[in-house]
Design a protein around this motif. Structure first.
Motif, PDB file in Angstrom:
ATOM      1  N   ALA A 173       0.826  -1.209   0.000  1.00  0.00           N
ATOM      2  CA  ALA A 173       0.000   0.000   0.000  1.00  0.00           C
ATOM      3  C   ALA A 173       0.860   1.258   0.000  1.00  0.00           C
ATOM      4  O   ALA A 173       0.556   2.233  -0.698  1.00  0.00           O
ATOM      5  CB  ALA A 173      -0.940  -0.004   1.201  1.00  0.00           C
ATOM      6  N   GLU A 174       1.960   1.238   0.742  1.00  0.00           N
ATOM      7  CA  GLU A 174       2.859   2.395   0.782  1.00  0.00           C
ATOM      8  C   GLU A 174       3.473   2.653  -0.590  1.00  0.00           C
ATOM      9  O   GLU A 174       3.593   3.804  -1.025  1.00  0.00           O
ATOM     10  CB  GLU A 174       3.959   2.171   1.819  1.00  0.00           C
ATOM     11  CG  GLU A 174       3.476   2.274   3.263  1.00  0.00           C
ATOM     12  CD  GLU A 174       4.581   1.991   4.262  1.00  0.00           C
ATOM     13  OE1 GLU A 174       5.744   1.793   3.819  1.00  0.00           O
ATOM     14  OE2 GLU A 174       4.292   1.965   5.467  1.00  0.00           O
ATOM     15  N   GLY A 175       3.865   1.581  -1.272  1.00  0.00           N
ATOM     16  CA  GLY A 175       4.420   1.730  -2.614  1.00  0.00           C
ATOM     17  C   GLY A 175       3.410   2.302  -3.587  1.00  0.00           C
ATOM     18  O   GLY A 175       3.738   3.133  -4.432  1.00  0.00           O
ATOM     19  N   ILE A 176       2.166   1.853  -3.462  1.00  0.00           N
ATOM     20  CA  ILE A 176       1.093   2.349  -4.328  1.00  0.00           C
ATOM     21  C   ILE A 176       0.810   3.821  -4.052  1.00  0.00           C
ATOM     22  O   ILE A 176       0.639   4.619  -4.975  1.00  0.00           O
ATOM     23  CB  ILE A 176      -0.169   1.488  -4.136  1.00  0.00           C
ATOM     24  CG1 ILE A 176       0.010   0.162  -4.886  1.00  0.00           C
ATOM     25  CG2 ILE A 176      -1.425   2.212  -4.593  1.00  0.00           C
ATOM     26  CD1 ILE A 176      -1.099  -0.820  -4.662  1.00  0.00           C
ATOM     27  N   ASN A 177       0.785   4.202  -2.777  1.00  0.00           N
ATOM     28  CA  ASN A 177       0.564   5.607  -2.427  1.00  0.00           C
ATOM     29  C   ASN A 177       1.694   6.490  -2.968  1.00  0.00           C
ATOM     30  O   ASN A 177       1.458   7.624  -3.389  1.00  0.00           O
ATOM     31  CB  ASN A 177       0.451   5.760  -0.913  1.00  0.00           C
ATOM     32  CG  ASN A 177      -0.856   5.221  -0.369  1.00  0.00           C
ATOM     33  OD1 ASN A 177      -1.829   5.073  -1.101  1.00  0.00           O
ATOM     34  ND2 ASN A 177      -0.881   4.914   0.920  1.00  0.00           N
ATOM     35  N   ALA A 178       2.907   5.952  -2.973  1.00  0.00           N
ATOM     36  CA  ALA A 178       4.057   6.714  -3.479  1.00  0.00           C
ATOM     37  C   ALA A 178       3.958   6.966  -4.980  1.00  0.00           C
ATOM     38  O   ALA A 178       4.576   7.901  -5.494  1.00  0.00           O
ATOM     39  CB  ALA A 178       5.353   5.975  -3.160  1.00  0.00           C
ATOM     40  N   LEU A 179       3.153   6.147  -5.670  1.00  0.00           N
ATOM     41  CA  LEU A 179       2.936   6.332  -7.105  1.00  0.00           C
ATOM     42  C   LEU A 179       1.834   7.344  -7.393  1.00  0.00           C
ATOM     43  O   LEU A 179       1.526   7.618  -8.552  1.00  0.00           O
ATOM     44  CB  LEU A 179       2.586   4.990  -7.758  1.00  0.00           C
ATOM     45  CG  LEU A 179       3.737   3.997  -7.886  1.00  0.00           C
ATOM     46  CD1 LEU A 179       3.213   2.619  -8.266  1.00  0.00           C
ATOM     47  CD2 LEU A 179       4.757   4.477  -8.915  1.00  0.00           C
ATOM     48  N   GLY A 180       1.237   7.887  -6.337  1.00  0.00           N
ATOM     49  CA  GLY A 180       0.245   8.949  -6.523  1.00  0.00           C
ATOM     50  C   GLY A 180      -1.191   8.539  -6.292  1.00  0.00           C
ATOM     51  O   GLY A 180      -2.111   9.344  -6.452  1.00  0.00           O
ATOM     52  N   ALA A 181      -1.416   7.266  -5.925  1.00  0.00           N
ATOM     53  CA  ALA A 181      -2.778   6.799  -5.647  1.00  0.00           C
ATOM     54  C   ALA A 181      -3.074   6.920  -4.154  1.00  0.00           C
ATOM     55  O   ALA A 181      -2.214   7.317  -3.363  1.00  0.00           O
ATOM     56  CB  ALA A 181      -2.934   5.358  -6.106  1.00  0.00           C
ATOM     57  N   LYS A 182      -4.286   6.566  -3.774  1.00  0.00           N
ATOM     58  CA  LYS A 182      -4.683   6.561  -2.366  1.00  0.00           C
ATOM     59  C   LYS A 182      -5.236   5.179  -2.038  1.00  0.00           C
ATOM     60  O   LYS A 182      -6.354   4.847  -2.416  1.00  0.00           O
ATOM     61  CB  LYS A 182      -5.742   7.642  -2.100  1.00  0.00           C
ATOM     62  CG  LYS A 182      -6.164   7.719  -0.635  1.00  0.00           C
ATOM     63  CD  LYS A 182      -7.171   8.839  -0.409  1.00  0.00           C
ATOM     64  CE  LYS A 182      -7.549   8.922   1.069  1.00  0.00           C
ATOM     65  NZ  LYS A 182      -8.554  10.001   1.308  1.00  0.00           N
ATOM     66  N   HIS A 183      -4.412   4.379  -1.351  1.00  0.00           N
ATOM     67  CA  HIS A 183      -4.841   3.015  -1.041  1.00  0.00           C
ATOM     68  C   HIS A 183      -5.897   3.004   0.053  1.00  0.00           C
ATOM     69  O   HIS A 183      -5.832   3.755   1.016  1.00  0.00           O
ATOM     70  CB  HIS A 183      -3.653   2.149  -0.601  1.00  0.00           C
ATOM     71  CG  HIS A 183      -4.039   0.733  -0.341  1.00  0.00           C
ATOM     72  ND1 HIS A 183      -4.409   0.287   0.908  1.00  0.00           N
ATOM     73  CD2 HIS A 183      -4.172  -0.314  -1.190  1.00  0.00           C
ATOM     74  CE1 HIS A 183      -4.724  -0.995   0.818  1.00  0.00           C
ATOM     75  NE2 HIS A 183      -4.587  -1.377  -0.441  1.00  0.00           N
ATOM     76  N   VAL A 184      -6.888   2.116  -0.126  1.00  0.00           N
ATOM     77  CA  VAL A 184      -7.960   1.935   0.860  1.00  0.00           C
ATOM     78  C   VAL A 184      -8.005   0.453   1.231  1.00  0.00           C
ATOM     79  O   VAL A 184      -8.112  -0.406   0.350  1.00  0.00           O
ATOM     80  CB  VAL A 184      -9.334   2.359   0.280  1.00  0.00           C
ATOM     81  CG1 VAL A 184     -10.429   2.187   1.326  1.00  0.00           C
ATOM     82  CG2 VAL A 184      -9.286   3.794  -0.227  1.00  0.00           C
ATOM     83  N   ASN A 185      -7.898   0.141   2.522  1.00  0.00           N
ATOM     84  CA  ASN A 185      -7.983  -1.254   2.948  1.00  0.00           C
ATOM     85  C   ASN A 185      -9.357  -1.827   2.599  1.00  0.00           C
ATOM     86  O   ASN A 185     -10.372  -1.125   2.675  1.00  0.00           O
ATOM     87  CB  ASN A 185      -7.751  -1.379   4.450  1.00  0.00           C
ATOM     88  CG  ASN A 185      -6.286  -1.236   4.823  1.00  0.00           C
ATOM     89  OD1 ASN A 185      -5.401  -1.285   3.970  1.00  0.00           O
ATOM     90  ND2 ASN A 185      -6.012  -1.063   6.109  1.00  0.00           N
ATOM     91  N   CYS A 186      -9.379  -3.106   2.227  1.00  0.00           N
ATOM     92  CA  CYS A 186     -10.609  -3.699   1.721  1.00  0.00           C
ATOM     93  C   CYS A 186     -10.600  -5.205   1.976  1.00  0.00           C
ATOM     94  O   CYS A 186      -9.583  -5.867   1.714  1.00  0.00           O
ATOM     95  CB  CYS A 186     -10.719  -3.425   0.218  1.00  0.00           C
ATOM     96  SG  CYS A 186     -12.163  -4.142  -0.598  1.00  0.00           S
ATOM     97  N   PRO A 187     -11.707  -5.782   2.474  1.00  0.00           N
ATOM     98  CA  PRO A 187     -11.784  -7.234   2.640  1.00  0.00           C
ATOM     99  C   PRO A 187     -11.886  -7.942   1.293  1.00  0.00           C
ATOM    100  O   PRO A 187     -12.238  -7.327   0.279  1.00  0.00           O
ATOM    101  CB  PRO A 187     -13.050  -7.433   3.477  1.00  0.00           C
ATOM    102  CG  PRO A 187     -13.870  -6.218   3.235  1.00  0.00           C
ATOM    103  CD  PRO A 187     -12.901  -5.100   3.001  1.00  0.00           C
TER     104      PRO A 187
END
Length: 217
Positions: free
Chosen positions: A161-175
């Motif tokens: 998730a941290e890597g994805i956020n660093a690419l400019g997205a906003k990660h949301v936890n999801c089941p």
């Protein structure tokens, strides 16, 4: 009938497309009344993994398009031939191939680069506001395509998730059985085998993702 482009990344969870996710996506597309055409990059994949032992096999190399054709039963085209105007939506199943062959996220993380032909196709869907669904680790690719704090998920893994956020997205936890929808971007993501413990769990989220994407089309 709505038509969906599906981009595959090889054949096998560790070095290509996750086979269950790919087949579940294709099945869901048909069950919800749409048609599909598969595509893949025509290039050598990053490496070959022996799926029995989990070890890298340095004695051979494989082509992403040729391997993806195993899943598509031969009905597949190079992603360079994908004409976005002919399709209503895009689906990208996961498997590590999405992070190794479609982009370099598996090795480069926040410095990930997208395969040139894949980038052209996926960005045209994004720019045209045509809906897209990315499953499992494939949202790491979507992060590079959309950026701009687009909401997406790979489940709950903090490092990814941290890597994805660093690419400019906003990660949301999801089941595993749920989806994350970014309505403005018309992007739908689901964790699939990033969290799934069996094929039934993967099916629930993937089916919901496909149904939602088609509903937006």
């Amino acid at each position: 009938m709505k038509k969906v482009a599906v981009i595959l990344s090889g054949c096998g969870v560790f070095d290509g497309a996750e086979v269950h996710e790919a087949v579940l996506s294709l099945l869901a597309i048909r069950q919800h009344g749409a048609a599909y055409q598969c595509f893949a990059p025509d290039k050598v994949q990053l490496h070959v993994i022996d799926h029995l032992t989990g070890n890298e096999d340095n004695s051979q190399s494989r082509n992403v398009l040729v391997e993806s054709a195993r899943i598509a039963r031969g009905e597949i085209k190079p992603v360079s031939e994908l004409n976005v105007e002919e399709f209503d939506a895009l689906i990208v199943p996961g498997g590590f191939g999405a992070a190794k062959n479609l982009c370099t996220f598996a090795n480069d993380g926040a410095d990930s680069k997208v395969d040139e032909d894949v980038a052209v196709a996926c960005k045209k869907f994004a720019d045209s506001k045509k809906p897209a669904g990315y499953a499992c680790i494939a949202p790491a690719l979507a992060a590079s395509i959309y950026g701009n704090q687009v909401k997406l998920t790979i489940g709950t893994d903090e490092a990814t998730a941290e890597g994805i956020n660093a690419l400019g997205a906003k990660h949301v936890n999801c089941p595993v059985e749920e989806i994350i929808i970014d309505s403005d971007a018309k992007l739908v993501t689901t964790p699939a085998y990033m969290l799934a413990q069996d094929i039934l769990e993967a099916h629930k989220g993937i089916n919901k993702m496909v149904q939602t994407v088609l509903g937006m089309a």
